[in-house]
Design an enzyme around this catalytic site. Sequence first.
Site, PDB file in Angstrom:
ATOM      1  N   CYS A  42     -21.909  -5.509  -4.371  1.00  0.00           N
ATOM      2  CA  CYS A  42     -20.998  -6.505  -5.194  1.00  0.00           C
ATOM      3  C   CYS A  42     -20.913  -7.067  -6.519  1.00  0.00           C
ATOM      4  O   CYS A  42     -20.218  -6.694  -7.155  1.00  0.00           O
ATOM      5  CB  CYS A  42     -20.424  -7.646  -4.081  1.00  0.00           C
ATOM      6  SG  CYS A  42     -18.941  -8.755  -4.808  1.00  0.00           S
ATOM      7  N   CYS A  47     -17.700  -4.798  -6.887  1.00  0.00           N
ATOM      8  CA  CYS A  47     -16.573  -5.858  -7.061  1.00  0.00           C
ATOM      9  C   CYS A  47     -16.434  -6.499  -8.310  1.00  0.00           C
ATOM     10  O   CYS A  47     -15.514  -6.578  -9.167  1.00  0.00           O
ATOM     11  CB  CYS A  47     -16.304  -6.959  -5.886  1.00  0.00           C
ATOM     12  SG  CYS A  47     -17.191  -6.851  -4.408  1.00  0.00           S
ATOM     13  N   LYS A  50     -16.549  -3.987 -11.486  1.00  0.00           N
ATOM     14  CA  LYS A  50     -15.194  -3.141 -11.207  1.00  0.00           C
ATOM     15  C   LYS A  50     -14.096  -4.049 -11.606  1.00  0.00           C
ATOM     16  O   LYS A  50     -12.972  -3.705 -12.372  1.00  0.00           O
ATOM     17  CB  LYS A  50     -14.998  -2.828  -9.912  1.00  0.00           C
ATOM     18  CG  LYS A  50     -13.668  -2.208  -9.441  1.00  0.00           C
ATOM     19  CD  LYS A  50     -13.399  -2.143  -8.044  1.00  0.00           C
ATOM     20  CE  LYS A  50     -13.059  -3.409  -7.269  1.00  0.00           C
ATOM     21  NZ  LYS A  50     -12.913  -3.536  -5.934  1.00  0.00           N
ATOM     22  N   TYR A 177      -9.984   3.398  -1.577  1.00  0.00           N
ATOM     23  CA  TYR A 177      -9.693   2.265  -2.871  1.00  0.00           C
ATOM     24  C   TYR A 177     -10.574   2.663  -3.963  1.00  0.00           C
ATOM     25  O   TYR A 177     -10.238   2.294  -4.880  1.00  0.00           O
ATOM     26  CB  TYR A 177      -9.690   0.989  -2.065  1.00  0.00           C
ATOM     27  CG  TYR A 177     -10.925   0.169  -1.658  1.00  0.00           C
ATOM     28  CD1 TYR A 177     -11.686  -0.394  -2.664  1.00  0.00           C
ATOM     29  CD2 TYR A 177     -11.590   0.545  -0.655  1.00  0.00           C
ATOM     30  CE1 TYR A 177     -13.044  -0.883  -2.144  1.00  0.00           C
ATOM     31  CE2 TYR A 177     -12.577   0.105   0.128  1.00  0.00           C
ATOM     32  CZ  TYR A 177     -13.410  -0.545  -0.969  1.00  0.00           C
ATOM     33  OH  TYR A 177     -14.715  -1.190  -0.650  1.00  0.00           O
ATOM     34  N   GLU A 181      -9.186   2.971  -7.506  1.00  0.00           N
ATOM     35  CA  GLU A 181      -9.151   1.782  -8.542  1.00  0.00           C
ATOM     36  C   GLU A 181      -9.761   2.515  -9.766  1.00  0.00           C
ATOM     37  O   GLU A 181      -9.132   2.010 -10.920  1.00  0.00           O
ATOM     38  CB  GLU A 181     -10.191   0.748  -8.032  1.00  0.00           C
ATOM     39  CG  GLU A 181      -9.553  -0.016  -6.885  1.00  0.00           C
ATOM     40  CD  GLU A 181     -10.434  -0.895  -5.969  1.00  0.00           C
ATOM     41  OE1 GLU A 181      -9.924  -2.141  -5.341  1.00  0.00           O
ATOM     42  OE2 GLU A 181     -11.713  -0.846  -6.194  1.00  0.00           O
ATOM     43  N   HIS A 434      11.100 -20.502  -7.558  1.00  0.00           N
ATOM     44  CA  HIS A 434      11.767 -19.668  -8.497  1.00  0.00           C
ATOM     45  C   HIS A 434      11.529 -19.969  -9.905  1.00  0.00           C
ATOM     46  O   HIS A 434      11.374 -20.865 -10.261  1.00  0.00           O
ATOM     47  CB  HIS A 434      13.168 -19.847  -8.146  1.00  0.00           C
ATOM     48  CG  HIS A 434      14.231 -19.168  -8.878  1.00  0.00           C
ATOM     49  ND1 HIS A 434      14.329 -17.823  -8.567  1.00  0.00           N
ATOM     50  CD2 HIS A 434      14.897 -19.181  -9.860  1.00  0.00           C
ATOM     51  CE1 HIS A 434      15.256 -17.224  -8.957  1.00  0.00           C
ATOM     52  NE2 HIS A 434      15.801 -17.929 -10.192  1.00  0.00           N
ATOM     53  N   GLU A 439       8.671 -15.031  -4.014  1.00  0.00           N
ATOM     54  CA  GLU A 439       9.547 -15.807  -3.407  1.00  0.00           C
ATOM     55  C   GLU A 439      10.456 -14.895  -2.372  1.00  0.00           C
ATOM     56  O   GLU A 439      10.849 -15.311  -1.635  1.00  0.00           O
ATOM     57  CB  GLU A 439      10.653 -16.436  -4.307  1.00  0.00           C
ATOM     58  CG  GLU A 439      11.363 -15.410  -5.170  1.00  0.00           C
ATOM     59  CD  GLU A 439      12.491 -16.018  -6.178  1.00  0.00           C
ATOM     60  OE1 GLU A 439      13.232 -16.941  -5.850  1.00  0.00           O
ATOM     61  OE2 GLU A 439      12.251 -15.899  -7.499  1.00  0.00           O
TER      62      GLU A 439
END
Length: 451
Positions: A42, A47, A50, A177, A181, A434, A439
């Site tokens: 990682c 991670c 990356k 992934y 990615e 908002h 939302e």
Amino acid sequence: MNFDYDLFVIGGGSGGVRAARVAAQGGAKVALAEEDRYGGTCVIRGCVPKKLMVFASEYAGMVEDAQSYGWDIQPGGFNWETFRGKLYAELDRLEAVYRNILKNNGVETFDQRAKLADAHTVELADGTRKTAKHVLVATGGRPVKPDLPGAELAITSNDIFHLKKLPESILIIGGGYIASEFAGILNGLGVNTTQYYRGAQILRGFDDEARGLVCEEMCQRGVNVHLGTNILEMRKEGDKIWVKATNGEENLFDQVMFATGRAPNSDGLGLENLGVELGRRGQIVVDDYSQTAVPSIYAIGDVTDRVNLTPVAIREGMAFVETVFNGNPTKPDHELIPTAIFTQPEMGTVGLSEEEARDQEPIEVYATSFKPMQQSFAGRSERVLMKLIVSQENRKVLGCHIVAPGAGEMIQLAGIAVKMGATKEDFDRTVAVHPTMSEELVTMKTPTRTG
């Protein structure tokens, strides 16, 4: 019997370091061996670097958007060497943090490979033997290349951070992934990027509608995605790599990267001789408490191939310490884990896909796809997706899927609600913030379909 240590951890990644630290903080005598860099996949080659590359790759689009908002900004060129130098410095800093965590908590460390000599004995590469009451294997996983002619010419995700220079063109093989990615990252950094995946759609296992939108948007942004396509052979041709594909195409690329799967690092640890069971893919087989068939030996993280995510390895490490050192048997909870995929566009997901839920029970699907305000104003036609899968019977939200900028940040919070068992009506009762993209998760009134 007197042991040298209460706990010996093999592997200095996220899971191993966390388990070592927490056990040591509780008063256990702990040692840890790591043959490579501390921080593991990682921190050193996954991670963290990356995500920094994702950030780097998104600035080109930001400059264009800024111009649309009235800023007089001109795009410059991306300097890979500048970025790579800063990246290396950051990884060095993080590795030092991991080493210090262990040192400050009194964990003795050995910078060498370790294997098991028997159920309580660890043998280091220099021949030294240490005994421990408990051994925790946290050796992680590694990328694997398929067996085909010329495969040695290709790189993997481990090598991408060490390229001397950015290639002009790259072929990425795979549809998971990691492949998807890096296709987005390299495309964003200006590399002519092609992706081959043998399956019908990238990101297998995720929600069909969500992965379909991700693929569509990747193509819109310039990634040349070929589905139902694999490679047959590769060979060196001058400075380039010649590739022959299953669809009959022959092409030249500066680099080829395999992202076609990972394997657990369970080889050469002496496990089989001790009666530790390994699965078909080489994963260490453990029970709900991360214990192997040998009572003194436990395993956590990617080497067990349960849910291969950093926070999961950390949770498994914590549960191991609770179980073994705190007398509080704890199973790591692998249910309803929120996940982010840092493709471009980003995707966040928690719970069941529409397809999985439909196979399980009658459901309602609430989904909306729209152009977000920020990009729309800048004249970009990108679409985002907000989607809820709801049980018809108990109204619980079974799955939430988001494809949008910042989807990872959104899904962390939506994940809390889904983990708590929120119903569609709980979402409806929540007042919208908002104007935001998210939302839509609390304003969708009628199902788009049921099933």
